[in-house]
Design a protein around this motif. Structure first.
Motif, mmCIF file in Angstrom:
data_model
loop_
_atom_site.group_PDB
_atom_site.id
_atom_site.type_symbol
_atom_site.label_atom_id
_atom_site.label_comp_id
_atom_site.label_asym_id
_atom_site.label_seq_id
_atom_site.Cartn_x
_atom_site.Cartn_y
_atom_site.Cartn_z
ATOM 1 N N ALA A 1 -2.912 -0.921 -2.950
ATOM 2 C CA ALA A 1 -2.797 -2.214 -2.427
ATOM 3 C C ALA A 1 -1.916 -1.973 -1.191
ATOM 4 C CB ALA A 1 -1.885 -2.978 -3.557
ATOM 5 N N GLY A 2 -0.750 -1.121 -1.079
ATOM 6 C CA GLY A 2 -0.013 -1.134 -0.198
ATOM 7 C C GLY A 2 -0.976 -0.347 0.966
ATOM 8 N N ARG A 3 -1.752 0.018 0.944
ATOM 9 C CA ARG A 3 -2.513 0.783 2.268
ATOM 10 C C ARG A 3 -3.425 -0.101 2.691
ATOM 11 N NH1 ARG A 3 -3.923 6.580 -0.504
ATOM 12 N NH2 ARG A 3 -1.831 7.753 0.101
ATOM 13 N N ARG A 4 -4.265 -1.176 1.586
ATOM 14 C CA ARG A 4 -5.075 -2.093 2.103
ATOM 15 C C ARG A 4 -4.407 -3.614 2.288
ATOM 16 N NH1 ARG A 4 -9.837 -1.373 -2.071
ATOM 17 N NH2 ARG A 4 -8.556 -2.994 -3.296
ATOM 18 N N ASN A 5 -3.067 -3.398 2.034
ATOM 19 C CA ASN A 5 -2.397 -4.974 2.240
ATOM 20 C C ASN A 5 -3.041 -5.815 1.321
ATOM 21 O OD1 ASN A 5 -0.382 -4.097 4.141
ATOM 22 N ND2 ASN A 5 -1.811 -4.412 5.866
ATOM 23 N N ASP A 6 -3.280 -5.450 0.112
ATOM 24 C CA ASP A 6 -3.730 -6.447 -0.848
ATOM 25 C C ASP A 6 -2.647 -7.276 -1.365
ATOM 26 O OD1 ASP A 6 -6.375 -5.423 -0.831
ATOM 27 O OD2 ASP A 6 -5.994 -4.108 -2.805
ATOM 28 N N PRO A 7 -2.888 -8.729 -1.276
ATOM 29 C CA PRO A 7 -1.790 -9.569 -1.791
ATOM 30 C C PRO A 7 -1.267 -9.458 -3.306
ATOM 31 C CG PRO A 7 -3.313 -11.007 -0.330
ATOM 32 C CD PRO A 7 -3.844 -9.514 -0.741
ATOM 33 N N VAL A 8 -0.039 -9.035 -3.561
ATOM 34 C CA VAL A 8 0.512 -8.769 -4.710
ATOM 35 C C VAL A 8 1.178 -9.837 -5.254
ATOM 36 C CG1 VAL A 8 1.896 -7.224 -6.333
ATOM 37 C CG2 VAL A 8 0.483 -6.603 -4.254
ATOM 38 N N LEU A 9 1.174 -10.597 -6.418
ATOM 39 C CA LEU A 9 2.135 -11.411 -7.058
ATOM 40 C C LEU A 9 2.720 -10.668 -8.193
ATOM 41 C CD1 LEU A 9 3.156 -14.140 -7.706
ATOM 42 C CD2 LEU A 9 1.365 -14.526 -9.111
ATOM 43 N N ILE A 10 4.021 -10.663 -8.588
ATOM 44 C CA ILE A 10 4.842 -10.216 -9.468
ATOM 45 C C ILE A 10 5.148 -11.472 -10.496
ATOM 46 C CG2 ILE A 10 7.055 -9.173 -9.929
ATOM 47 C CD1 ILE A 10 7.111 -7.966 -7.017
ATOM 48 N N TYR A 11 4.500 -11.263 -11.476
ATOM 49 C CA TYR A 11 4.896 -12.574 -12.519
ATOM 50 C C TYR A 11 5.972 -12.124 -13.578
ATOM 51 C CZ TYR A 11 3.240 -16.396 -15.373
ATOM 52 O OH TYR A 11 3.245 -17.477 -16.277
ATOM 53 N N ALA A 12 7.105 -12.829 -13.505
ATOM 54 C CA ALA A 12 7.985 -12.344 -14.373
ATOM 55 C C ALA A 12 8.345 -13.230 -15.584
ATOM 56 C CB ALA A 12 9.529 -12.136 -13.547
ATOM 57 N N ASP A 13 9.017 -12.779 -16.620
ATOM 58 C CA ASP A 13 9.305 -13.654 -17.505
ATOM 59 C C ASP A 13 10.654 -14.368 -17.235
ATOM 60 O OD1 ASP A 13 9.671 -14.751 -20.155
ATOM 61 O OD2 ASP A 13 10.811 -13.159 -20.876
ATOM 62 N N TYR A 14 11.208 -15.420 -17.806
ATOM 63 C CA TYR A 14 12.112 -16.491 -17.417
ATOM 64 C C TYR A 14 13.542 -15.733 -17.447
ATOM 65 C CZ TYR A 14 12.332 -17.382 -22.440
ATOM 66 O OH TYR A 14 12.214 -17.440 -23.718
ATOM 67 N N ASP A 15 13.768 -14.760 -18.319
ATOM 68 C CA ASP A 15 15.244 -14.465 -18.377
ATOM 69 C C ASP A 15 15.618 -13.260 -17.557
ATOM 70 O OD1 ASP A 15 13.794 -11.954 -19.371
ATOM 71 O OD2 ASP A 15 14.355 -12.268 -21.349
ATOM 72 N N VAL A 16 17.033 -12.629 -17.785
ATOM 73 C CA VAL A 16 17.484 -11.757 -16.823
ATOM 74 C C VAL A 16 16.689 -10.649 -16.597
ATOM 75 C CG1 VAL A 16 19.158 -10.941 -18.332
ATOM 76 C CG2 VAL A 16 19.569 -11.112 -15.875
ATOM 77 N N ASP A 17 16.122 -10.189 -17.822
ATOM 78 C CA ASP A 17 15.265 -9.044 -17.849
ATOM 79 C C ASP A 17 14.194 -9.153 -16.720
ATOM 80 O OD1 ASP A 17 14.637 -6.454 -18.368
ATOM 81 O OD2 ASP A 17 13.729 -6.776 -20.386
ATOM 82 N N GLY A 18 13.443 -10.375 -16.961
ATOM 83 C CA GLY A 18 12.473 -10.579 -16.102
ATOM 84 C C GLY A 18 12.652 -10.791 -14.579
#
Length: 213
Positions: free
Chosen positions: A77-94
């Motif tokens: 993804a970094g080499r091709r510039n593929d858009p990345v979404l980081i999807y996190a849980d709602y708490d401080v761990d996320g």
């Protein structure tokens, strides 16, 4: 308060010589040394590594199953510039896990489009939701990485696959009978995972991925 029963902490009594060794090696109090002994710390040197360890004292990240797959997909993804979404849980761990991965990716791949979605505790609740997957696909996301969730979101990940997205799951909750159909599933509680630290928090799983990268 009337009617409240007074309770006192009672520590198990481990071997006194072990407690003394930990105390003399680390400078901790007798109480703290007793707690470490009760948690399986086998002596002064091990206590030192537990309290002041370095990356060399941590198990290789590649002992976590699927980590190499996840790392290679992120590098792609970094080499091709593929858009990345980081999807996190709602708490401080996320939140901390998402921040850890976001900051690393921004430094390693400055031109990589990376965004974060963190669930709202009340409005969204826990887990990867189908409407968020649809929105991500519509915005052009090619790689979705879950943080502190995803291990039980089989239907939502199937939908992501159908919409042309790869998914990397990073989670620390107990898997069910079926693993999600993701490109990589990082979870130390997988039965087939040989990573020795089974009680990692979600941010710990992300940090292990970053170490592998």
């Amino acid at each position: 308060m009337k009617g409240r029963t007074r309770r006192e902490w009672q520590l198990r009594a481990p071997d006194r010589s072990l407690v003394r060794e930990i105390r003399e090696t680390t400078g901790l109090s007798s109480t703290a040394s007793t707690i470490l002994a009760n948690r399986g710390i086998a002596g002064g040197p091990e206590a030192g590594r537990f309290l002041s360890g370095t990356l060399r004292d941590i198990a290789s990240p590649f002992r976590m199953i699927d980590l190499e797959k996840a790392a290679l997909r992120l590098i792609e993804a970094g080499r091709r510039n593929d858009p990345v979404l980081i999807y996190a849980d709602y708490d401080v761990d996320g939140a901390t896990g998402a921040a850890c991965l976001f900051l690393f990716l921004r430094e390693a791949f400055p031109r990589l489009p990376v965004s974060i979605h963190q669930n709202h505790r009340v409005a969204d609740g826990y887990g990867l939701h189908r409407d968020r997957v649809e929105a991500a696909a519509a915005s052009g996301v090619k790689l979705l990485v879950t943080v502190d969730c995803g291990i039980s979101d089989i239907d939502a990940i199937r939908l992501a696959n159908a919409r042309g997205m790869d998914v990397i799951v990073t989670d620390h909750h107990l898997p069910g009978a079926e693993l999600p159909p993701a490109a990589a599933v990082l979870d130390p509680k997988r039965r087939d995972c040989g990573f020795p630290e089974k009680e990692l928090a979600g941010v710990g799983v992300v940090f292990t991925l970053v170490r592998g990268l």
